[in-house]
Design an enzyme around this catalytic site. Structure first.
Site, PDB file in Angstrom:
ATOM      1  N   GLY A  46     -17.071  -1.971  18.797  1.00 42.47           N
ATOM      2  CA  GLY A  46     -16.111  -2.609  19.693  1.00 42.47           C
ATOM      3  C   GLY A  46     -15.109  -1.619  20.241  1.00 42.47           C
ATOM      4  O   GLY A  46     -15.415  -0.426  20.375  1.00 42.47           O
TER       5      GLY A  46
ATOM      6  N   CYS B  57      -2.960  -2.062   9.024  1.00 41.41           N
ATOM      7  CA  CYS B  57      -3.479  -1.409   7.818  1.00 41.41           C
ATOM      8  C   CYS B  57      -4.354  -0.190   8.083  1.00 41.41           C
ATOM      9  O   CYS B  57      -4.000   0.921   7.712  1.00 41.41           O
ATOM     10  CB  CYS B  57      -4.242  -2.423   6.986  1.00 41.41           C
ATOM     11  SG  CYS B  57      -3.255  -3.866   6.620  1.00 41.41           S
TER      12      CYS B  57
ATOM     13  N   THR C 192       0.864  -1.189   0.000  1.00 41.57           N
ATOM     14  CA  THR C 192       0.000   0.000   0.000  1.00 41.57           C
ATOM     15  C   THR C 192       0.898   1.235   0.000  1.00 41.57           C
ATOM     16  O   THR C 192       1.633   1.462   0.957  1.00 41.57           O
ATOM     17  CB  THR C 192      -0.900   0.004   1.246  1.00 41.57           C
ATOM     18  OG1 THR C 192      -1.641  -1.200   1.222  1.00 41.57           O
ATOM     19  CG2 THR C 192      -1.840   1.194   1.259  1.00 41.57           C
TER      20      THR C 192
HETATM   21  C1  UGA Z   1      -7.749  -4.749   6.253  1.00 44.62           C
HETATM   22  C2  UGA Z   1      -8.770  -4.828   5.113  1.00 44.62           C
HETATM   23  O1  UGA Z   1      -9.971  -5.448   5.576  1.00 44.62           O
HETATM   24  C3  UGA Z   1      -8.217  -5.627   3.934  1.00 44.62           C
HETATM   25  O2  UGA Z   1      -9.131  -5.596   2.860  1.00 44.62           O
HETATM   26  C4  UGA Z   1      -6.899  -4.995   3.499  1.00 44.62           C
HETATM   27  O3  UGA Z   1      -6.286  -5.733   2.452  1.00 44.62           O
HETATM   28  C5  UGA Z   1      -5.943  -4.959   4.668  1.00 44.62           C
HETATM   29  O4  UGA Z   1      -6.534  -4.203   5.744  1.00 44.62           O
HETATM   30  C6  UGA Z   1      -4.671  -4.308   4.213  1.00 44.62           C
HETATM   31  O5  UGA Z   1      -4.701  -3.129   3.857  1.00 44.62           O
HETATM   32  O6  UGA Z   1      -3.645  -4.998   4.085  1.00 44.62           O
HETATM   33  P1  UGA Z   1      -6.950  -6.402   8.234  1.00 44.62           P
HETATM   34  O7  UGA Z   1      -6.228  -5.223   8.789  1.00 44.62           O
HETATM   35  O8  UGA Z   1      -6.224  -7.693   8.097  1.00 44.62           O
HETATM   36  O9  UGA Z   1      -7.531  -6.072   6.749  1.00 44.62           O
HETATM   37  O10 UGA Z   1      -8.177  -6.686   9.177  1.00 44.62           O
HETATM   38  P2  UGA Z   1      -9.760  -6.416   9.192  1.00 44.62           P
HETATM   39  O11 UGA Z   1     -10.441  -7.709   9.255  1.00 44.62           O
HETATM   40  O12 UGA Z   1     -10.159  -5.492   8.137  1.00 44.62           O
HETATM   41  O13 UGA Z   1      -9.914  -5.710  10.626  1.00 44.62           O
HETATM   42  C7  UGA Z   1      -9.258  -4.487  10.930  1.00 44.62           C
HETATM   43  C8  UGA Z   1      -9.645  -4.013  12.304  1.00 44.62           C
HETATM   44  O14 UGA Z   1     -10.993  -3.558  12.306  1.00 44.62           O
HETATM   45  C9  UGA Z   1      -9.549  -5.070  13.393  1.00 44.62           C
HETATM   46  O15 UGA Z   1      -8.961  -4.499  14.541  1.00 44.62           O
HETATM   47  C10 UGA Z   1     -10.998  -5.459  13.659  1.00 44.62           C
HETATM   48  O16 UGA Z   1     -11.195  -5.893  14.968  1.00 44.62           O
HETATM   49  C11 UGA Z   1     -11.693  -4.130  13.401  1.00 44.62           C
HETATM   50  N1  UGA Z   1     -13.119  -4.285  13.026  1.00 44.62           N
HETATM   51  C12 UGA Z   1     -13.458  -4.882  11.842  1.00 44.62           C
HETATM   52  C13 UGA Z   1     -14.093  -3.760  13.850  1.00 44.62           C
HETATM   53  O17 UGA Z   1     -13.811  -3.191  14.921  1.00 44.62           O
HETATM   54  N2  UGA Z   1     -15.411  -3.877  13.479  1.00 44.62           N
HETATM   55  C14 UGA Z   1     -15.782  -4.470  12.313  1.00 44.62           C
HETATM   56  O18 UGA Z   1     -17.001  -4.529  12.033  1.00 44.62           O
HETATM   57  C15 UGA Z   1     -14.786  -4.998  11.484  1.00 44.62           C
END
Ligand code: UGA
Length: 432
Positions: A254, A261, A122
């Site tokens: 949460g 990311c 990125t």
């Molecule tokens: C994120 C994006 O979802 C990916 O599409 C992207 O490729 C990636 O960043 C990146 O740029 O490399 P990631 O950081 O692995 O992926 O994790 P997520 O599942 O997106 O969660 C990110 C954070 O948001 C976590 O701390 C999670 O707990 C939080 N979250 C997620 C919430 O608090 N609420 C939600 O409804 C969803």
């Protein structure tokens, strides 16, 4: 069989390289860290990612996947080189591109045949052009090359699945033919493929992450209002999600988003906007709400316990989200620091992130499981929603605690059930 070189063996690089090998290509993964490559050659994973270890083993044995520290070896006869090095957050919130720069320089110095250079990291808008400049400048003699931006959208914890079943493939280049060649690598995944210009592709990645972070901060703000007005944000999110224009994903309230990311990318986009004379008000608010979510947990504890000095707080979950051992920007770290600043004692447990957590957190008692954490606690705090925490014997846990205070930072328990068990229960955005 296409020959591919992947630079960087972090989450993105290792998953990309392994999955391309699994699709039948010949892949060499390059990393300058000797120790990482030695481990990978021995079949040891530098990261925890479901399904990855088996896939690495299978493709290594089939001779389709190799690891090396040598750019010469990696680039030998390669048609494509993917740059997948990390771009950490710099001191001003900007993306630090030093690893991208050195990867580009080394590619330029070593390449001895035409190459398609694909950027998966990125990177700020305009980096593709900058990489092209670096390559031209550092080549000992001019050799043809093209730069293609191919942002990655995989999530940690489901990275292999996300690579194999993408919602879309985005490719950006000034050289359409090169972008089409990269598109060929993805054809068997049967996903929509969008080809656009370099800068637009780079922006799609930032805009996507910023939008998802924005949804999280939005629902967290709604959660705070729900708490004040006696509504339940979980139900609100379900009700909103039925609307096809809204959808149900990324609406879980949460303790806020963490990881390598969202925090970095929202901040980098805001930084880019500011230095170009824009006012990224929404992005700033997204970050502010996210910071507040951690503080609200502390406030809930203060409201229930009075002073936190000498209180014992149990923390369940340390990784920034389930199914990963990644502790980067994990909400647990800031929450634990804030609690320690108020004099609280912390006992904690995480199913896989304990080793990494030990390197970052001091003064914490690390326990062997959730039950040990609960013993003698004045309050128990859920920070990461690991599945194993959803099926605990909560009656036993309550008996083991000094005070039955349960702060559910991820809304994994049913408030009524917890109250019936005798807990003083506080979720996020669940009116009480
Ligand atoms: C994120 C994006 O979802 C990916 O599409 C992207 O490729 C990636 O960043 C990146 O740029 O490399 P990631 O950081 O692995 O992926 O994790 P997520 O599942 O997106 O969660 C990110 C954070 O948001 C976590 O701390 C999670 O707990 C939080 N979250 C997620 C919430 O608090 N609420 C939600 O409804 C969803």
């Amino acid at each position: 069989m296409r020959k591919i070189c992947v630079i960087g063996t972090g989450y993105v690089g290792l998953v990309t390289g392994t999955c391309f090998a699994d699709l039948g290509n010949l892949v060499t993964c390059v990393d300058i860290k000797e120790e990482k490559i030695t481990k990978l050659k021995a079949g040891e994973m530098p990261i925890y990612e479901p399904g990855l270890e088996e896939m690495v083993r299978r493709n290594t044995q089939a001779g389709r996947l190799r690891f090396t520290t040598s750019y010469e070896e990696g680039l030998k006869d390669a048609e494509f080189v993917f740059i997948a090095v990390n771009t950490p957050m710099g001191s001003e919130g900007e993306a630090d591109l030093s690893y991208v720069r050195s990867a580009a320089q080394l590619i330029a110095e070593v390449m001895d045949h035409p190459l398609i250079i694909v950027n998966k990291s990125t990177v700020p808008i305009g980096t593709g052009d900058w990489v092209a400049e670096i390559i031209s400048r550092h080549q000992p003699q001019p050799i043809e090359f093209a730069v293609v931006s191919n942002p990655e959208f995989l999530r940690e914890g489901s990275a292999v699945h996300d690579f194999m079943y993408p919602d879309r493939i985005v490719l950006g280049s000034l050289n359409r033919e090169a972008a089409e060649k990269v598109a060929q690598l993805y054809l068997s995944l049967r996903a929509p493929i969008m080809i656009t210009d370099l800068r637009t592709a780079e922006m799609i990645k930032y805009a996507s992450n910023a939008y998802l972070a924005n949804r999280i901060s939005f629902i967290n703000e709604i959660a705070s209002i729900c708490e004040a007005l006696g509504a339940d944000v979980k139900e609100v999110a379900v009700g909103m999600g039925y609307d096809k224009r809204i959808g149900s994903s990324f609406l879980e309230a949460g303790v806020g988003y963490g990881g390598s990311c969202f925090p970095k990318d929202v901040s980098a986009l805001a930084h880019m906007a500011s230095i170009h004379g824009c006012h990224p008000q929404l992005l700033r608010t997204v970050m502010e709400i996210n910071r507040d979510q951690r503080r609200r947990v502390i406030q809930k504890l203060r409201d229930l316990l009075g002073t936190l000095d000498c209180k014992t707080i149990g923390v369940l979950g340390l990784a920034f989200k389930p199914n990963t051992d990644d502790m980067r920007e994990a909400p647990s770290v800031e929450i634990i620091h804030l609690l320690q600043n108020e004099g609280a004692h912390i006992q904690a447990y995480d199913p896989v992130a304990m080793d990494r957590a030990r390197q970052i957190l001091s003064g914490v008692i690390f326990c062997k499981d959730a039950y040990e954490v609960a013993q003698g606690c004045d309050a128990l705090l859920i920070v990461t929603e690991w599945n194993e925490f959803k099926h605990l014997d909560m009656g036993w846990i309550k008996q083991a605690m000094r005070q039955p205070i349960l702060i559910d930072g991820r809304n994994i328990y049913d408030p009524e059930t917890m109250k019936a068990l005798g807990f003083v229960y506080r979720g996020v955005g669940r009116g009480y």
